[in-house]
Write a protein that holds these residues in place. Structure first.
Motif, PDB file in Angstrom:
ATOM      1  N   PRO A   1      25.884  29.217   7.732  1.00 48.72           N
ATOM      2  CA  PRO A   1      26.757  29.442   8.884  1.00 48.72           C
ATOM      3  C   PRO A   1      26.932  30.943   9.170  1.00 48.72           C
ATOM      4  O   PRO A   1      26.872  31.769   8.255  1.00 48.72           O
ATOM      5  CB  PRO A   1      28.094  28.819   8.470  1.00 48.72           C
ATOM      6  CG  PRO A   1      27.793  27.971   7.278  1.00 48.72           C
ATOM      7  CD  PRO A   1      26.561  28.535   6.644  1.00 48.72           C
ATOM      8  N   ILE A   2      27.172  31.264  10.417  1.00 50.35           N
ATOM      9  CA  ILE A   2      27.354  32.658  10.832  1.00 50.35           C
ATOM     10  C   ILE A   2      28.463  33.328  10.024  1.00 50.35           C
ATOM     11  O   ILE A   2      28.328  34.484   9.614  1.00 50.35           O
ATOM     12  CB  ILE A   2      27.663  32.743  12.351  1.00 50.35           C
ATOM     13  CG1 ILE A   2      26.463  32.298  13.170  1.00 50.35           C
ATOM     14  CG2 ILE A   2      28.127  34.132  12.746  1.00 50.35           C
ATOM     15  CD1 ILE A   2      25.329  33.277  13.247  1.00 50.35           C
TER      16      ILE A   2
ATOM     17  N   THR B   1      20.142  36.999  21.042  1.00 52.40           N
ATOM     18  CA  THR B   1      20.615  36.854  19.668  1.00 52.40           C
ATOM     19  C   THR B   1      20.775  38.216  19.003  1.00 52.40           C
ATOM     20  O   THR B   1      21.759  38.456  18.298  1.00 52.40           O
ATOM     21  CB  THR B   1      19.651  35.961  18.851  1.00 52.40           C
ATOM     22  OG1 THR B   1      19.656  34.657  19.446  1.00 52.40           O
ATOM     23  CG2 THR B   1      20.063  35.861  17.395  1.00 52.40           C
TER      24      THR B   1
ATOM     25  N   TYR C   1      24.212  39.417  17.473  1.00 52.86           N
ATOM     26  CA  TYR C   1      24.359  39.822  16.071  1.00 52.86           C
ATOM     27  C   TYR C   1      24.969  41.216  15.969  1.00 52.86           C
ATOM     28  O   TYR C   1      25.791  41.476  15.094  1.00 52.86           O
ATOM     29  CB  TYR C   1      23.011  39.783  15.358  1.00 52.86           C
ATOM     30  CG  TYR C   1      22.540  38.405  14.938  1.00 52.86           C
ATOM     31  CD1 TYR C   1      23.269  37.248  15.226  1.00 52.86           C
ATOM     32  CD2 TYR C   1      21.344  38.257  14.252  1.00 52.86           C
ATOM     33  CE1 TYR C   1      22.819  36.000  14.828  1.00 52.86           C
ATOM     34  CE2 TYR C   1      20.898  37.011  13.846  1.00 52.86           C
ATOM     35  CZ  TYR C   1      21.637  35.887  14.129  1.00 52.86           C
ATOM     36  OH  TYR C   1      21.198  34.652  13.727  1.00 52.86           O
TER      37      TYR C   1
ATOM     38  N   LEU D   1      18.281  37.954   8.158  1.00 56.21           N
ATOM     39  CA  LEU D   1      19.317  37.165   8.828  1.00 56.21           C
ATOM     40  C   LEU D   1      18.728  35.890   9.426  1.00 56.21           C
ATOM     41  O   LEU D   1      19.329  34.812   9.355  1.00 56.21           O
ATOM     42  CB  LEU D   1      19.992  37.982   9.937  1.00 56.21           C
ATOM     43  CG  LEU D   1      20.885  39.126   9.486  1.00 56.21           C
ATOM     44  CD1 LEU D   1      21.375  39.918  10.691  1.00 56.21           C
ATOM     45  CD2 LEU D   1      22.051  38.643   8.636  1.00 56.21           C
ATOM     46  N   ARG D   2      17.560  36.025  10.005  1.00 55.24           N
ATOM     47  CA  ARG D   2      16.902  34.859  10.593  1.00 55.24           C
ATOM     48  C   ARG D   2      16.605  33.806   9.524  1.00 55.24           C
ATOM     49  O   ARG D   2      16.802  32.610   9.729  1.00 55.24           O
ATOM     50  CB  ARG D   2      15.625  35.292  11.290  1.00 55.24           C
ATOM     51  CG  ARG D   2      15.053  34.169  12.112  1.00 55.24           C
ATOM     52  CD  ARG D   2      13.915  34.620  12.986  1.00 55.24           C
ATOM     53  NE  ARG D   2      13.090  33.447  13.142  1.00 55.24           N
ATOM     54  CZ  ARG D   2      11.812  33.378  12.914  1.00 55.24           C
ATOM     55  NH1 ARG D   2      11.153  34.446  12.585  1.00 55.24           N
ATOM     56  NH2 ARG D   2      11.167  32.260  13.050  1.00 55.24           N
TER      57      ARG D   2
ATOM     58  N   HIS E   1      19.807  32.083   8.631  1.00 59.28           N
ATOM     59  CA  HIS E   1      20.181  31.175   9.725  1.00 59.28           C
ATOM     60  C   HIS E   1      19.321  29.910   9.705  1.00 59.28           C
ATOM     61  O   HIS E   1      19.834  28.794   9.859  1.00 59.28           O
ATOM     62  CB  HIS E   1      20.048  31.895  11.066  1.00 59.28           C
ATOM     63  CG  HIS E   1      20.381  31.039  12.230  1.00 59.28           C
ATOM     64  ND1 HIS E   1      21.663  30.641  12.534  1.00 59.28           N
ATOM     65  CD2 HIS E   1      19.586  30.470  13.162  1.00 59.28           C
ATOM     66  CE1 HIS E   1      21.640  29.874  13.601  1.00 59.28           C
ATOM     67  NE2 HIS E   1      20.399  29.755  14.005  1.00 59.28           N
ATOM     68  N   GLU E   2      18.021  30.072   9.517  1.00 61.94           N
ATOM     69  CA  GLU E   2      17.126  28.915   9.539  1.00 61.94           C
ATOM     70  C   GLU E   2      17.301  28.010   8.331  1.00 61.94           C
ATOM     71  O   GLU E   2      16.883  26.860   8.361  1.00 61.94           O
ATOM     72  CB  GLU E   2      15.676  29.367   9.709  1.00 61.94           C
ATOM     73  CG  GLU E   2      15.436  29.859  11.128  1.00 61.94           C
ATOM     74  CD  GLU E   2      13.986  30.175  11.424  1.00 61.94           C
ATOM     75  OE1 GLU E   2      13.142  30.110  10.509  1.00 61.94           O
ATOM     76  OE2 GLU E   2      13.703  30.480  12.587  1.00 61.94           O
TER      77      GLU E   2
ATOM     78  N   MET F   1      27.120  34.341   6.810  1.00 61.11           N
ATOM     79  CA  MET F   1      26.201  35.475   7.007  1.00 61.11           C
ATOM     80  C   MET F   1      27.009  36.761   7.183  1.00 61.11           C
ATOM     81  O   MET F   1      26.638  37.811   6.644  1.00 61.11           O
ATOM     82  CB  MET F   1      25.303  35.219   8.227  1.00 61.11           C
ATOM     83  CG  MET F   1      24.296  34.102   8.006  1.00 61.11           C
ATOM     84  SD  MET F   1      23.468  33.540   9.527  1.00 61.11           S
ATOM     85  CE  MET F   1      22.619  34.997  10.059  1.00 61.11           C
TER      86      MET F   1
ATOM     87  N   THR G   1      12.999  36.344  17.453  1.00 58.10           N
ATOM     88  CA  THR G   1      14.436  36.248  17.720  1.00 58.10           C
ATOM     89  C   THR G   1      14.648  36.671  19.167  1.00 58.10           C
ATOM     90  O   THR G   1      14.041  37.633  19.614  1.00 58.10           O
ATOM     91  CB  THR G   1      15.213  37.202  16.774  1.00 58.10           C
ATOM     92  OG1 THR G   1      14.860  36.891  15.423  1.00 58.10           O
ATOM     93  CG2 THR G   1      16.709  37.062  16.947  1.00 58.10           C
TER      94      THR G   1
END
Length: 171
Positions: free
Chosen positions: A93-94, A50, A54, A84-85, A88-89, A97, A46
């Protein structure tokens, strides 16, 4: 430093979303509780940008600081970043999250809500995966068609007295 694209990153290890165990995975020995942002960035693939982002938007709790003011990440922080990664992958969507992070911080009273949120995301990922599998099946069918055309063409060329076909036109 440019963030690495998802295709350039190593695959993530399986991660458990239960409360983290005492020791993180793949953290340099002797570094527990005092990893720098660069070390966490490298360990989790990361970018430092980022990680700061975050933290700024609240996906990561405020990180402890050394006397110098530099961030010092603990094992729980590292496990959370890996989780979190992964979210995201998988295309979460943020905002979703953030909703999950907010629920997680409220503790066990939100277990059902967190499960529901993850189930909805799982269903969305499964839908997209099924769609991609259908696309892959179409591509595989086309590849098999071209393999058969190549076999037929080679067969015609190797047969004495046969007519040579120089090109096969098929979309």
């Amino acid at each position: 430093m440019q963030p690495r694209r998802a295709a350039d990153r190593p695959p993530l290890p399986a991660i458990d979303v239960r409360p983290p165990p005492a020791e993180p995975a793949e953290v340099p020995s002797g570094a527990i509780g005092r990893l720098t942002i660069a070390e966490v960035a490298a360990a989790t693939s990361t970018s430092t940008h980022t990680l700061r982002y975050y933290e700024r938007i609240g996906l990561i709790q405020p990180i402890a600081r050394a006397r110098s003011g530099h961030r010092r990440y603990g094992p729980d922080d590292v496990r959370w970043v890996v989780f979190l990664r992964r979210l995201h992958e998988t295309g979460m969507p943020i905002q979703r999250m953030l909703a999950y992070a907010t629920l997680a911080r409220r503790g066990d009273a939100t277990i059902s809500e967190r499960r529901a949120l993850l189930e909805a995301h799982r269903d969305e990922v499964a839908r997209k995966l099924a769609e991609q599998q259908a696309h892959l099946a179409g591509i595989e069918k086309k590849v098999r068609m071209y393999e058969e055309l190549e076999r037929q063409l080679a067969e015609r060329r190797s047969t004495p007295g046969s007519c040579h076909v120089d090109a096969v036109s098929s979309p």
